[in-house]
Design a protein around this motif. Structure first.
Motif, PDB file in Angstrom:
ATOM      1  N   UNK A   1     -17.105  72.315  15.937  1.00 40.86           N
ATOM      2  CA  UNK A   1     -16.964  71.035  15.243  1.00 40.86           C
ATOM      3  C   UNK A   1     -16.469  69.925  16.153  1.00 40.86           C
ATOM      4  N   UNK A   2     -15.943  70.265  17.320  1.00 42.34           N
ATOM      5  CA  UNK A   2     -15.525  69.222  18.241  1.00 42.34           C
ATOM      6  C   UNK A   2     -16.724  68.464  18.806  1.00 42.34           C
ATOM      7  N   UNK A   3     -17.877  69.138  18.888  1.00 39.89           N
ATOM      8  CA  UNK A   3     -19.068  68.480  19.425  1.00 39.89           C
ATOM      9  C   UNK A   3     -20.207  68.424  18.411  1.00 39.89           C
ATOM     10  N   UNK A   4     -19.991  68.943  17.204  1.00 42.88           N
ATOM     11  CA  UNK A   4     -21.034  68.944  16.184  1.00 42.88           C
ATOM     12  C   UNK A   4     -20.419  69.175  14.821  1.00 42.88           C
TER      13      UNK A   4
ATOM     14  N   UNK B   1     -24.833  70.361  17.964  1.00 44.06           N
ATOM     15  CA  UNK B   1     -25.414  70.351  16.628  1.00 44.06           C
ATOM     16  C   UNK B   1     -24.600  71.153  15.632  1.00 44.06           C
ATOM     17  N   UNK B   2     -25.290  71.882  14.751  1.00 43.13           N
ATOM     18  CA  UNK B   2     -24.643  72.576  13.633  1.00 43.13           C
ATOM     19  C   UNK B   2     -24.474  74.062  13.941  1.00 43.13           C
ATOM     20  N   UNK B   3     -23.358  74.619  13.458  1.00 44.63           N
ATOM     21  CA  UNK B   3     -23.051  76.034  13.655  1.00 44.63           C
ATOM     22  C   UNK B   3     -22.829  76.698  12.307  1.00 44.63           C
ATOM     23  N   UNK B   4     -23.447  77.869  12.100  1.00 43.50           N
ATOM     24  CA  UNK B   4     -23.150  78.738  10.963  1.00 43.50           C
ATOM     25  C   UNK B   4     -22.255  79.847  11.482  1.00 43.50           C
ATOM     26  N   UNK B   5     -21.001  79.852  11.049  1.00 44.66           N
ATOM     27  CA  UNK B   5     -20.001  80.803  11.520  1.00 44.66           C
ATOM     28  C   UNK B   5     -19.778  81.854  10.438  1.00 44.66           C
ATOM     29  N   UNK B   6     -20.329  83.060  10.652  1.00 43.58           N
ATOM     30  CA  UNK B   6     -20.271  84.126   9.657  1.00 43.58           C
ATOM     31  C   UNK B   6     -19.139  85.090   9.970  1.00 43.58           C
ATOM     32  N   UNK B   7     -18.526  85.664   8.915  1.00 45.36           N
ATOM     33  CA  UNK B   7     -17.316  86.468   9.083  1.00 45.36           C
ATOM     34  C   UNK B   7     -16.291  85.644   9.858  1.00 45.36           C
TER      35      UNK B   7
END
Length: 225
Positions: free
Chosen positions: A150-153, A133-139
């Motif tokens: 992003x390779x799987x979502x 699904x979706x990831x929020x990548x902080x810092x």
């Protein structure tokens, strides 16, 4: 002498290096001086180069020669950097592989680290195995975690440094990730978090212009300040 210690370290790591090669990884620490008898010295591999760093006293000419002899069997160019010297002239960017993904590295640039934190691999490996699904990548720094996700979502990568995020965009392109699955946002984390949660922006973040974002939920939040 560091050469003898380095040769012993390489021998200890032989099974580990074989395992990393099998998973598609060619960036790793070959020598960690504080734990292996020479504090202030590290030796890392990043793809097709070996990066030797000193953090306390610079190496003598004899010590540099000993390190180069110990590394000769790897048949890779050796780059030296004494960290207290501060920023050095820009080196050309190159690439390495981690978990089968290509990532940009640069040994000499205005920052200190070569665009990739090796000690966070355990977390990126977890993302590769479990994230959906979706990831929020902080810092986000150079977005290595966002590339994995992003390779799987999909991933939204937030950092205050536009130059680091641009390296992240390069990483996404290296891995042929579609633009609709990888996004960057150059902004401080706190205003972004409050807006994503549907809360007003307060404090210092409210006293300057900031980028507007709509409330949104994510499947995974990756937080590495």
């Amino acid at each position: 002498m560091p050469g003898d210690l380095l040769q012993a370290a390489l021998e200890r790591r032989r099974p580990l290096l074989e395992a990393l090669e099998n998973e598609g990884t060619d960036c790793y620490r070959l020598f960690h001086g504080i734990a292996e008898g020479f504090p202030g010295l590290t030796v890392d591999r990043y793809g097709e180069l070996l990066f030797v760093q000193t953090f306390r006293a610079p190496l003598s000419e004899e010590e540099r020669d000993a390190i180069e002899r110990a590394l000769r069997s790897l048949e890779l160019p050796v780059v030296f950097r004494h960290r207290p010297d501060g920023p050095a002239p820009l080196s050309n960017p190159t690439t390495c592989r981690e978990l089968g993904r290509r990532l940009t590295v640069r040994t000499h640039h205005p920052g200190l680290d070569p665009y990739l934190f090796l000690d966070l691999r355990v977390a990126r490996r977890w993302l590769a195995r479990h994230h959906q699904g979706s990831l929020l990548n902080l810092f986000a720094y150079t977005c290595a975690a966002g590339v994995v996700a992003a390779r799987s979502g999909s991933s939204l990568n937030v950092d205050f440094s536009q130059s680091h995020l641009e390296v992240g965009v390069r990483n996404a392109r290296l891995n042929e990730i579609d633009a609709d699955r990888f996004a960057i946002l150059c902004e401080d984390v706190l205003p972004v978090l409050r807006q994503l949660a549907g809360l007003p922006v307060r404090g210092r973040g409210a006293r300057r212009p900031y980028q507007r974002v709509e409330p949104r939920q994510f499947d995974t939040v990756f937080l590495d300040p």
